[in-house]
Design a protein around this motif. Structure first.
Motif, PDB file in Angstrom:
ATOM      1  N   ARG A   1     -72.034  18.919 -69.955  1.00  0.00           N
ATOM      2  CA  ARG A   1     -73.422  18.580 -69.624  1.00  0.00           C
ATOM      3  C   ARG A   1     -74.280  18.523 -70.894  1.00  0.00           C
ATOM      4  O   ARG A   1     -75.171  17.676 -71.015  1.00  0.00           O
ATOM      5  N   GLU A   2     -74.010  19.404 -71.852  1.00  0.00           N
ATOM      6  CA  GLU A   2     -74.727  19.362 -73.143  1.00  0.00           C
ATOM      7  C   GLU A   2     -74.405  18.071 -73.887  1.00  0.00           C
ATOM      8  O   GLU A   2     -75.295  17.441 -74.462  1.00  0.00           O
ATOM      9  N   LEU A   3     -73.135  17.685 -73.894  1.00  0.00           N
ATOM     10  CA  LEU A   3     -72.742  16.430 -74.537  1.00  0.00           C
ATOM     11  C   LEU A   3     -73.497  15.257 -73.934  1.00  0.00           C
ATOM     12  O   LEU A   3     -73.998  14.388 -74.660  1.00  0.00           O
ATOM     13  N   GLN A   4     -73.619  15.231 -72.616  1.00  0.00           N
ATOM     14  CA  GLN A   4     -74.267  14.110 -71.940  1.00  0.00           C
ATOM     15  C   GLN A   4     -75.755  14.007 -72.280  1.00  0.00           C
ATOM     16  O   GLN A   4     -76.353  12.944 -72.102  1.00  0.00           O
ATOM     17  N   LYS A   5     -76.354  15.066 -72.807  1.00  0.00           N
ATOM     18  CA  LYS A   5     -77.749  15.009 -73.255  1.00  0.00           C
ATOM     19  C   LYS A   5     -77.874  14.248 -74.567  1.00  0.00           C
ATOM     20  O   LYS A   5     -78.967  13.864 -74.970  1.00  0.00           O
TER      21      LYS A   5
ATOM     22  N   PHE B   1     -71.780   9.181 -71.971  1.00  0.00           N
ATOM     23  CA  PHE B   1     -70.354   9.241 -72.210  1.00  0.00           C
ATOM     24  C   PHE B   1     -69.613   9.136 -70.876  1.00  0.00           C
ATOM     25  O   PHE B   1     -70.104   9.610 -69.862  1.00  0.00           O
ATOM     26  N   ASP B   2     -68.451   8.528 -70.895  1.00  0.00           N
ATOM     27  CA  ASP B   2     -67.622   8.373 -69.694  1.00  0.00           C
ATOM     28  C   ASP B   2     -68.332   7.580 -68.608  1.00  0.00           C
ATOM     29  O   ASP B   2     -68.350   7.964 -67.449  1.00  0.00           O
TER      30      ASP B   2
ATOM     31  N   ASP C   1     -67.811  12.783 -65.215  1.00  0.00           N
ATOM     32  CA  ASP C   1     -68.115  11.440 -65.687  1.00  0.00           C
ATOM     33  C   ASP C   1     -69.617  11.209 -65.565  1.00  0.00           C
ATOM     34  O   ASP C   1     -70.356  12.099 -65.131  1.00  0.00           O
ATOM     35  N   PHE C   2     -70.055  10.028 -65.997  1.00  0.00           N
ATOM     36  CA  PHE C   2     -71.472   9.680 -65.965  1.00  0.00           C
ATOM     37  C   PHE C   2     -71.622   8.367 -65.204  1.00  0.00           C
ATOM     38  O   PHE C   2     -71.157   7.319 -65.658  1.00  0.00           O
TER      39      PHE C   2
ATOM     40  N   ILE D   1     -69.637  16.129 -61.637  1.00  0.00           N
ATOM     41  CA  ILE D   1     -68.465  16.987 -61.805  1.00  0.00           C
ATOM     42  C   ILE D   1     -67.724  16.947 -60.471  1.00  0.00           C
ATOM     43  O   ILE D   1     -68.314  17.214 -59.416  1.00  0.00           O
ATOM     44  N   TYR D   2     -66.450  16.587 -60.548  1.00  0.00           N
ATOM     45  CA  TYR D   2     -65.630  16.440 -59.351  1.00  0.00           C
ATOM     46  C   TYR D   2     -64.412  17.345 -59.458  1.00  0.00           C
ATOM     47  O   TYR D   2     -64.225  18.043 -60.444  1.00  0.00           O
TER      48      TYR D   2
END
Length: 191
Positions: free
Chosen positions: A131-135, A139-140, A163-164, A171-172
């Motif tokens: 979740r931090e990366l997605q900020k 990505f993905d 994924d995004f 999150i799955y």
């Protein structure tokens, strides 16, 4: 007696130079990921840690495009994540862990995320890290990435991935034995 694996975790001079140049270029191109950090200090730390540099090379070699995403305030170590736009191409079509791999009766994938990460000297991103990366970007958007799965989920046979899509992080879960051509894993490394 010298460990035979020691030489395997050292880069050749040309690999070392190529990796440092790639990391520096990526660092300068993506300053939003590491505000307030200086490349010279990061490079100095890298130059004194051959094994961690080898791990970064493995991240790069498998398509992860590692980049600095922060500084660990407790240890003073730099935090690198795989920052490729999509899940690393050289790590796709793998199940979550060895147990999941062994539980498949047929059509077994070539490897699993947990063992691949360990062999590279890195850790899978946790849900919080993902979740931090997605900020830091998107990505993905067409792929997905296995994430470090809590023990209570894994004990029941599952594993999580993220994924995004639709401007949101999802999150799955899947069975740990499943694998897909568009799913790999993202790693982290602290230096």
């Amino acid at each position: 007696m010298k460990n035979l694996n020691d030489d395997k975790k050292k880069l050749l001079p040309e690999q070392h130079e190529e990796l440092i140049n790639a990391l520096k270029t990526r660092f300068e191109k993506n300053m939003n990921r590491h505000k307030g950090l200086e490349w010279a200090k990061i490079q100095a730390k890298l130059e004194t840690n051959a094994e961690k540099l080898w791990s970064l090379h493995e991240m790069e070699r498998t398509g992860g495009e590692p980049d600095v995403v922060g500084l660990d305030q407790k240890t003073g170590g730099y935090i690198f994540y795989d920052c490729s736009a999509e899940s690393p191409n050289g790590r796709r079509s793998i199940c979550y862990d060895y147990e999941g791999l062994e539980s498949r009766k047929e059509h077994k994938p070539k490897d699993n995320a947990i063992d691949m990460a360990a062999s590279m000297g890195i850790e899978l991103l946790s849900e919080e890290e993902y979740r931090e990366l997605q900020k830091l970007g998107q990505f993905d958007t067409k792929t997905s990435s296995w994430l470090k799965t809590p023990a209570e989920i894994r004990e029941l046979g599952g594993a999580i991935f993220g994924d995004f899509r639709y401007a949101s992080v999802f999150i799955y879960h899947n069975g740990a034995q499943s694998y897909y051509g568009a799913r790999a894993f993202r790693g982290s490394l602290r230096i």
